[in-house]
Every structure is written in C-alpha cells, then in structure tokens.
Design a protein around this motif. Sequence first.
Motif, PDB file in Angstrom:
ATOM      1  N   GLN A  97       0.605  -0.927   0.249  1.00  0.00           N
ATOM      2  CA  GLN A  97       0.438  -0.210   0.536  1.00  0.00           C
ATOM      3  C   GLN A  97       0.931   1.112   0.335  1.00  0.00           C
ATOM      4  O   GLN A  97       1.431   1.090   0.728  1.00  0.00           O
ATOM      5  N   VAL A  98       0.249   2.514  -1.210  1.00  0.00           N
ATOM      6  CA  VAL A  98       1.251   3.839  -0.429  1.00  0.00           C
ATOM      7  C   VAL A  98       0.863   4.206   0.112  1.00  0.00           C
ATOM      8  O   VAL A  98      -0.271   4.614   0.866  1.00  0.00           O
ATOM      9  N   VAL A  99       2.062   4.365   0.936  1.00  0.00           N
ATOM     10  CA  VAL A  99       2.141   5.919   2.282  1.00  0.00           C
ATOM     11  C   VAL A  99       2.316   7.077   2.117  1.00  0.00           C
ATOM     12  O   VAL A  99       2.938   7.598   3.127  1.00  0.00           O
ATOM     13  N   GLN A 100       3.667   7.079   1.355  1.00  0.00           N
ATOM     14  CA  GLN A 100       4.301   8.174   1.273  1.00  0.00           C
ATOM     15  C   GLN A 100       3.439   9.424   0.902  1.00  0.00           C
ATOM     16  O   GLN A 100       2.246   9.925  -0.012  1.00  0.00           O
ATOM     17  N   TRP A 101       3.170  10.380   1.762  1.00  0.00           N
ATOM     18  CA  TRP A 101       2.441  11.467   1.811  1.00  0.00           C
ATOM     19  C   TRP A 101       1.213  11.345   1.611  1.00  0.00           C
ATOM     20  O   TRP A 101       0.491  10.469   1.423  1.00  0.00           O
ATOM     21  N   ASP A 102       0.540  12.042  -0.287  1.00  0.00           N
ATOM     22  CA  ASP A 102      -0.675  11.743  -0.731  1.00  0.00           C
ATOM     23  C   ASP A 102      -0.570  11.495  -1.919  1.00  0.00           C
ATOM     24  O   ASP A 102      -1.207  10.907  -2.507  1.00  0.00           O
ATOM     25  N   PHE A 133      -2.132   7.824  -5.566  1.00  0.00           N
ATOM     26  CA  PHE A 133      -2.769   8.245  -4.392  1.00  0.00           C
ATOM     27  C   PHE A 133      -2.288   7.119  -2.514  1.00  0.00           C
ATOM     28  O   PHE A 133      -2.342   6.314  -3.245  1.00  0.00           O
ATOM     29  N   ALA A 134      -1.978   7.957  -1.627  1.00  0.00           N
ATOM     30  CA  ALA A 134      -1.861   7.211  -0.173  1.00  0.00           C
ATOM     31  C   ALA A 134      -3.170   6.379  -0.582  1.00  0.00           C
ATOM     32  O   ALA A 134      -3.787   6.589  -0.309  1.00  0.00           O
ATOM     33  N   GLY A 135      -2.729   5.239   0.175  1.00  0.00           N
ATOM     34  CA  GLY A 135      -3.691   4.184   0.557  1.00  0.00           C
ATOM     35  C   GLY A 135      -3.839   3.158  -0.898  1.00  0.00           C
ATOM     36  O   GLY A 135      -5.015   2.459  -0.785  1.00  0.00           O
TER      37      GLY A 135
END
Length: 111
Positions: free
Chosen positions: A51-56, A75-77
């Motif tokens: 899962q992408v966790v980097q800022w936005d 996008f994050a999430g």
Amino acid sequence: MSFSTLRIRKAVSGLTAATALALGATVLAAPSASAVDSSGCTKNIKDQTLQVVQWDHADMHTGPGYSYKVKKSVFAGSDVRVYCTAYKKGTTWYYGKSGKTKGWMDTHAFF
C-alpha cells in the motif's frame, strides 16, 4: 458427404478442441510474475501487494530511477501489486502494477 470426409472433419475438430484446451491450461498455469516484461528486475518477489503510504501520492516511473518519465501518480492508500525489485543509486525500486498501469516506484512509496 462421404464417410472418409466425415472422419477427417471429426478428427480436425477434436484436434482443434484439444489444442485450445492445452493452450488455455498453459495460460492459467503460468505464474503472474512471468508476465513482468521489465528487464531491469534483479530480484523477484512472490506476488505481494503493498500500500502506498508516501504523503498524498507517489510517482510510478517508466524505469527504476528518478530520471525516467513519470507514468502515473498513485495516491496514498492505493494498493500496488509488486513483482520484483532493482537497486539503483542507493534506492530500492519496485516494479508493479496499479490498476492497468505497470511501472517502477521507489521504496519510500511503501515504507
């Protein structure tokens, strides 16, 4: 229609059906990682979703490096299915798929 023509048609039909079945079974049996068409991979990963966790958002590039063109912003999430990694200039890059887009994302996108 003669008897010999009917036998030939049945034989061809059976051969066509058997070939289609064999090809379908081959496609189903192929591991998903074999679909990766990137030559930049240095280490394979057994199918994993991160899962992408980097800022936005995090950028997905055409190659394993910041100098490669950005293909997509993820996008994050969002989940990314990853297949392999490459280590370039001090950064681990993951090759994966987000939606229908395949590309490279740096390790900071996930950790």
